[in-house]
Design a protein around this motif. Structure first.
Motif, mmCIF file in Angstrom:
data_model
loop_
_atom_site.group_PDB
_atom_site.id
_atom_site.type_symbol
_atom_site.label_atom_id
_atom_site.label_comp_id
_atom_site.label_asym_id
_atom_site.label_seq_id
_atom_site.Cartn_x
_atom_site.Cartn_y
_atom_site.Cartn_z
ATOM 1 N N SER A 101 -1.966 4.287 -2.542
ATOM 2 C CA SER A 101 -1.349 5.605 -2.548
ATOM 3 C C SER A 101 -0.276 5.657 -3.612
ATOM 4 N N SER A 102 -0.211 6.821 -4.289
ATOM 5 C CA SER A 102 0.854 6.983 -5.279
ATOM 6 C C SER A 102 2.130 7.470 -4.594
ATOM 7 N N ALA A 103 2.058 7.720 -3.269
ATOM 8 C CA ALA A 103 3.233 8.201 -2.540
ATOM 9 C C ALA A 103 3.430 7.457 -1.225
ATOM 10 N N PRO A 104 3.513 6.122 -1.262
ATOM 11 C CA PRO A 104 3.645 5.370 -0.004
ATOM 12 C C PRO A 104 4.946 5.684 0.736
ATOM 13 N N ALA A 105 6.000 6.066 0.008
ATOM 14 C CA ALA A 105 7.280 6.352 0.658
ATOM 15 C C ALA A 105 7.167 7.539 1.609
ATOM 16 N N GLU A 106 6.176 8.389 1.373
ATOM 17 C CA GLU A 106 6.007 9.553 2.249
ATOM 18 C C GLU A 106 5.013 9.256 3.365
ATOM 19 N N GLU A 107 4.725 7.971 3.557
ATOM 20 C CA GLU A 107 3.784 7.542 4.589
ATOM 21 C C GLU A 107 2.394 8.100 4.368
ATOM 22 N N GLY B 61 -0.941 7.487 8.589
ATOM 23 C CA GLY B 61 0.363 7.182 7.982
ATOM 24 C C GLY B 61 1.468 7.218 9.025
ATOM 25 N N LEU B 62 1.373 8.200 9.920
ATOM 26 C CA LEU B 62 2.366 8.344 10.984
ATOM 27 C C LEU B 62 2.330 7.133 11.927
ATOM 28 N N ILE B 63 1.117 6.717 12.310
ATOM 29 C CA ILE B 63 0.973 5.585 13.242
ATOM 30 C C ILE B 63 1.459 4.286 12.591
#
Lengths: 150, 116
Positions: A101-107, B61-63
């Motif tokens: 992901s290019s945006a891992p900080a945003e989960e 992502g949340l989990i």
């Protein structure tokens, strides 16, 4: 391939429209009388593509739009094209790697393309930096009925 | 409609999620749950999916994020009652290995879907 029926829709790239987009595509696909699971797969795949456009393609760009085309093709195949005019993807191969992901900080889990690939039969991604990205997915509704074009 | 409702008990914090868990709704859930977890430091966090009708990879992502949050101080994460669609996304991502998944059957018995 002959198109039996078609629907087109363009809407602003706002996160409020994620739900609308996947519901709209599924409402159109319902003509093929697919199973609950087939429809859930399509709904999830469309959600991933539209979310990618909103989260990544138009990052920091306001006023962008997403164009969705849905076609019913012979043999109970649903064709979905989701196109944006956002930043584009420099390295498609890398972007499609599971968990990248290019945006891992945003989960962001980095699973968007993995879900699209797994939940449909065919996925094509084309992109040009600065021009935009187009995702085309095809899914055969195996348990659906043949579309009556008369 | 609230997308997340919290219930605090002595040994666990339950977050009952509702509606469609996508990118649009994930942020509100994340902020609400994280605030409560950091305040209460519960030994167990339960994400209850009974009323969740849809989830895409934003839910994964949340989990994963909540798993790491609980792991930080030795707490555990449980996922309750995911629908077949949600379970399919969980399996695909491997997130089903991060948490114990439980299904309530008719509100009486409980079945372990997996064990860690």
């Amino acid at each position: 391939m002959k198109t039996l029926n078609e629907m087109k829709c363009t809407f602003p790239a706002r996160s409020e429209n994620e739900s609308f987009a996947r519901t709209m595509v599924c409402a159109f696909a319902a003509q093929l009388d697919p199973t609950v699971e087939e429809l859930a797969d399509l709904r999830t795949a469309v959600s991933e593509a539209v979310t990618n456009s909103i989260v990544h393609a138009y990052r920091g760009i306001s006023g962008g739009s997403i164009a969705v085309t849905v076609r019913l093709l012979p043999d109970s195949v649903i064709y979905v094209r989701i196109a944006d005019k956002g930043c584009g993807i420099a390295d498609i191969e890398k972007a499609m790697e599971p968990l990248y992901s290019s945006a891992p900080a945003e989960e962001r889990a980095g699973l968007g393309f993995t879900v699209m690939e797994s939940f449909t039969d065919k996925l094509q991604v084309s992109s040009k930096v600065g021009i935009g990205t187009t995702v085309i997915m095809r899914k055969k509704m195996r348990h659906g009925r043949e579309y009556d074009c008369h | 409609m609230k997308v997340v409702e919290l219930k605090q008990e002595s040994q666990k914090l339950t977050a009952s999620l509702s509606g469609e868990l996508d990118h649009h709704h994930a942020k509100e859930i994340r902020e609400t749950v994280d605030f409560a977890v950091r305040e209460q430091l519960p030994p167990k966090l339960v994400l209850d999916f009974t009323k969740v009708t849809f989830m895409d990879s934003s839910g994964i992502g949340l989990i994963i994020g909540r798993f790491h949050l609980m792991e930080e101080y030795g707490g555990v994460l449980e996922i309750h009652n995911p629908s077949p669609q949600i379970r399919k996304v969980l399996r695909l991502s491997g997130a089903d290995r991060l948490a114990v998944i439980r299904n309530h059957i008719g509100g009486k018995a409980e079945k372990y879907e997996n064990t860690q």
